[in-house]
Write an enzyme that holds these catalytic residues in place. Sequence first.
Site, PDB file in Angstrom:
ATOM      1  N   GLU A   6      -9.186  17.369  -2.445  1.00  0.00           N
ATOM      2  CA  GLU A   6      -7.882  18.263  -1.949  1.00  0.00           C
ATOM      3  C   GLU A   6      -7.179  19.155  -2.788  1.00  0.00           C
ATOM      4  O   GLU A   6      -6.889  18.734  -4.193  1.00  0.00           O
ATOM      5  CB  GLU A   6      -6.969  17.229  -1.464  1.00  0.00           C
ATOM      6  CG  GLU A   6      -5.961  17.294  -0.030  1.00  0.00           C
ATOM      7  CD  GLU A   6      -4.999  18.734   0.212  1.00  0.00           C
ATOM      8  OE1 GLU A   6      -4.914  19.473   0.273  1.00  0.00           O
ATOM      9  OE2 GLU A   6      -4.546  18.845  -1.324  1.00  0.00           O
ATOM     10  N   CYS A  41     -16.572  22.754  -1.760  1.00  0.00           N
ATOM     11  CA  CYS A  41     -15.329  22.669  -0.885  1.00  0.00           C
ATOM     12  C   CYS A  41     -13.989  23.009  -1.791  1.00  0.00           C
ATOM     13  O   CYS A  41     -13.647  24.093  -1.803  1.00  0.00           O
ATOM     14  CB  CYS A  41     -15.593  21.040  -0.326  1.00  0.00           C
ATOM     15  SG  CYS A  41     -14.492  21.539   1.408  1.00  0.00           S
ATOM     16  N   ARG A  45      -9.025  28.401   2.824  1.00  0.00           N
ATOM     17  CA  ARG A  45      -8.386  27.258   3.650  1.00  0.00           C
ATOM     18  C   ARG A  45      -8.297  26.584   5.046  1.00  0.00           C
ATOM     19  O   ARG A  45      -8.163  27.619   5.725  1.00  0.00           O
ATOM     20  CB  ARG A  45      -7.355  26.354   3.140  1.00  0.00           C
ATOM     21  CG  ARG A  45      -7.075  26.653   1.084  1.00  0.00           C
ATOM     22  CD  ARG A  45      -6.177  25.546   0.944  1.00  0.00           C
ATOM     23  NE  ARG A  45      -5.577  24.298   0.715  1.00  0.00           N
ATOM     24  CZ  ARG A  45      -4.677  23.599   0.513  1.00  0.00           C
ATOM     25  NH1 ARG A  45      -4.029  23.870   0.350  1.00  0.00           N
ATOM     26  NH2 ARG A  45      -5.458  22.610   0.678  1.00  0.00           N
ATOM     27  N   ILE A  66     -16.113  19.210   5.996  1.00  0.00           N
ATOM     28  CA  ILE A  66     -14.909  18.933   6.366  1.00  0.00           C
ATOM     29  C   ILE A  66     -14.309  19.508   5.571  1.00  0.00           C
ATOM     30  O   ILE A  66     -13.417  19.843   4.875  1.00  0.00           O
ATOM     31  CB  ILE A  66     -15.388  17.214   5.886  1.00  0.00           C
ATOM     32  CG1 ILE A  66     -16.526  16.980   5.633  1.00  0.00           C
ATOM     33  CG2 ILE A  66     -13.990  16.033   5.870  1.00  0.00           C
ATOM     34  CD1 ILE A  66     -16.667  15.653   4.662  1.00  0.00           C
ATOM     35  N   HIS A  86     -20.729  20.519   2.209  1.00  0.00           N
ATOM     36  CA  HIS A  86     -20.671  19.338   1.058  1.00  0.00           C
ATOM     37  C   HIS A  86     -21.839  18.499   0.720  1.00  0.00           C
ATOM     38  O   HIS A  86     -22.567  17.632   1.095  1.00  0.00           O
ATOM     39  CB  HIS A  86     -19.961  17.858   1.022  1.00  0.00           C
ATOM     40  CG  HIS A  86     -18.283  18.444   1.607  1.00  0.00           C
ATOM     41  ND1 HIS A  86     -17.724  17.257   0.328  1.00  0.00           N
ATOM     42  CD2 HIS A  86     -17.932  18.232   2.730  1.00  0.00           C
ATOM     43  CE1 HIS A  86     -16.425  17.815   0.609  1.00  0.00           C
ATOM     44  NE2 HIS A  86     -16.515  18.368   1.409  1.00  0.00           N
ATOM     45  N   GLU A  92     -23.633  17.067  -1.722  1.00  0.00           N
ATOM     46  CA  GLU A  92     -23.856  15.542  -2.462  1.00  0.00           C
ATOM     47  C   GLU A  92     -23.147  14.709  -1.380  1.00  0.00           C
ATOM     48  O   GLU A  92     -23.855  13.230  -1.545  1.00  0.00           O
ATOM     49  CB  GLU A  92     -22.158  15.153  -3.377  1.00  0.00           C
ATOM     50  CG  GLU A  92     -21.044  15.293  -2.651  1.00  0.00           C
ATOM     51  CD  GLU A  92     -20.397  16.892  -1.923  1.00  0.00           C
ATOM     52  OE1 GLU A  92     -20.836  17.828  -1.717  1.00  0.00           O
ATOM     53  OE2 GLU A  92     -19.047  16.144  -1.504  1.00  0.00           O
TER      54      GLU A  92
HETATM   55  N1  GLN Z   1      -9.302  21.599   2.980  1.00  0.00           N
HETATM   56  C1  GLN Z   1      -9.819  21.296   1.820  1.00  0.00           C
HETATM   57  C2  GLN Z   1      -8.003  21.703   0.893  1.00  0.00           C
HETATM   58  O1  GLN Z   1      -8.085  21.857   1.139  1.00  0.00           O
HETATM   59  C3  GLN Z   1     -10.269  20.473   1.044  1.00  0.00           C
HETATM   60  C4  GLN Z   1     -11.902  19.812   2.221  1.00  0.00           C
HETATM   61  C5  GLN Z   1     -13.303  19.855   1.180  1.00  0.00           C
HETATM   62  O2  GLN Z   1     -12.655  19.471   0.250  1.00  0.00           O
HETATM   63  N2  GLN Z   1     -13.662  18.776   2.222  1.00  0.00           N
HETATM   64  O3  GLN Z   1      -8.659  21.126  -0.825  1.00  0.00           O
END
Ligand code: GLN
Length: 194
Positions: A48, A79, A106, A132, A168, A170
């Site tokens: 996040e 991400c 985002r 994700i 991702h 990873e």
């Molecule tokens: N939506 C998340 C964000 O704004 C990022 C999502 C993720 O790292 N899988 O921070």
Amino acid sequence: MKIAILALQGAFIEHENILKKLGVDFLEIRQKKDALEDFDGLIIPGGESTTQGKLLHEFDIFDVLKEKIIKGLPVFGTCAGLILLAKEIENDDRVHFSTMDIIVKRNAYGRQLASFITNDKFNDKLVPMVFIRAPYISKVTKDCEVLAVVDGKIVAARENNQLVCAFHPELTSDYTVHKYFLSIVENYLNSNTK
Ligand code: GLN
């Protein structure tokens, strides 16, 4: 070679597991003294971005890492990590490190397509991509190299020492993107930049 992994929040263990498999030494950054250590590359994991941004300031890590990135330390943001590096977030007033000349959106895929898996090309090689609540890059400048495009949206790019992807790597057993990052680190170590 030693890689630091920002371990305040999010999917940092998964990056560690890949580095272990690749036989690369790493350390976790949890507090300021870790950030002051000597390392050759930095991974900012998914999670996040708002929370990570807040914790970076709370633990007084932000300025140390930003200065290292500006001085040329190789950094790999996945991400949320991509969002933290972007100079502009088109649907958010906040910016964080703001070191990479890209504009990102985002949670760009909306609710219905919040998470999905696909196979597509990263730097001309087919890799599995797990998205994700992912961002995408809506704009890059001329110094950025686009490394992956999925459905017409830029999802991986590089600007000198900075590598980002919206997915991702990873969370898969394909190490292509990590190996690409480690090659940036090797070039950095072989140059006189460090
Ligand atoms: N939506 C998340 C964000 O704004 C990022 C999502 C993720 O790292 N899988 O921070």
